[in-house]
Design an enzyme around this catalytic site. Sequence first.
Site, PDB file in Angstrom:
ATOM      1  N   GLY A 162       0.819  -1.205   0.000  1.00 21.80           N
ATOM      2  CA  GLY A 162       0.000   0.000   0.000  1.00 21.80           C
ATOM      3  C   GLY A 162       0.852   1.253   0.000  1.00 21.80           C
ATOM      4  O   GLY A 162       0.579   2.210  -0.734  1.00 21.80           O
ATOM      5  N   TYR A 163       1.887   1.257   0.818  1.00 22.78           N
ATOM      6  CA  TYR A 163       2.776   2.415   0.916  1.00 22.78           C
ATOM      7  C   TYR A 163       3.498   2.653  -0.406  1.00 22.78           C
ATOM      8  O   TYR A 163       3.588   3.785  -0.885  1.00 22.78           O
ATOM      9  CB  TYR A 163       3.782   2.177   2.045  1.00 22.78           C
ATOM     10  CG  TYR A 163       4.651   3.366   2.377  1.00 22.78           C
ATOM     11  CD1 TYR A 163       4.178   4.372   3.218  1.00 22.78           C
ATOM     12  CD2 TYR A 163       5.941   3.485   1.865  1.00 22.78           C
ATOM     13  CE1 TYR A 163       4.976   5.468   3.539  1.00 22.78           C
ATOM     14  CE2 TYR A 163       6.734   4.568   2.180  1.00 22.78           C
ATOM     15  CZ  TYR A 163       6.252   5.561   3.020  1.00 22.78           C
ATOM     16  OH  TYR A 163       7.036   6.646   3.327  1.00 22.78           O
TER      17      TYR A 163
END
Length: 257
Positions: free
Chosen positions: A161-162
């Site tokens: 996600g990051y």
Amino acid sequence: MADAPANPFDLTGRLAVVTGARRGIGFAMATALAAAGADVIGVSAQLEDGSEVEQAVRGLGRTFEGLRVDLSDRAATTQLAADLAARDRPVDVLVNNAGTIRRAPAAEHPDADFDHVLEVNLAAPFVLARGLGAAMLARGSGKVVFTASLLSFQGGINVPGYTAAKSAVAGLTRALANEWAGRGVNVNAIAPGYVATDNTEALRADAARSASILERIPAGRWGTADDLAGATVFLASRASDYVHGVVLPVDGGWLGR
């Protein structure tokens, strides 16, 4: 004798909004801007009255206003953008720094973690840039600075996600610059390297991983939040007036290795 040219890094009279200003990189960015002359509005989900960043900015002779806003809440972020854009005193500099990270292998990465990270790291910066950027465009001047990451260039491990969010921040920086550069608004990003903050605590606590990271950094050390100060002031100031759509690594040489 001709007058000396004005300091292009001087931010006296400017108003800067810094998200994630309570600690770490955001704290260093806010205080660097204040040291260059800017007044500061600090935004954080947990910003308390009389915070350390408030004391630091005021100690430099600048004004400080703290706003407690949860940037994972889209409605709250949208309202923040509208409120700031409607003020009598315009925002000259927006530093979209607030971020969060959730670690888990991709095959096990929860939807909730993925969604939360994208909301804070990508959607909220866009909403703020859109709202304040519109006001900057109407005036014909302004600076927007995003905090990107080394994972804007690389894939990382256990942080899908990051990485997705920070890769998108790099693209968003270029997209906004393409639209706004000719209208007096600079949009750029800073990509911090491995900096000793809460987000990298897990990496620094892993002796083997920390050692492998240090081996690749030509500067031979983890970065500090203060290492981001100069780049922040540069991109917020007149010194960067012809700089558009750049993702500037401040990484101790990591990407050059």
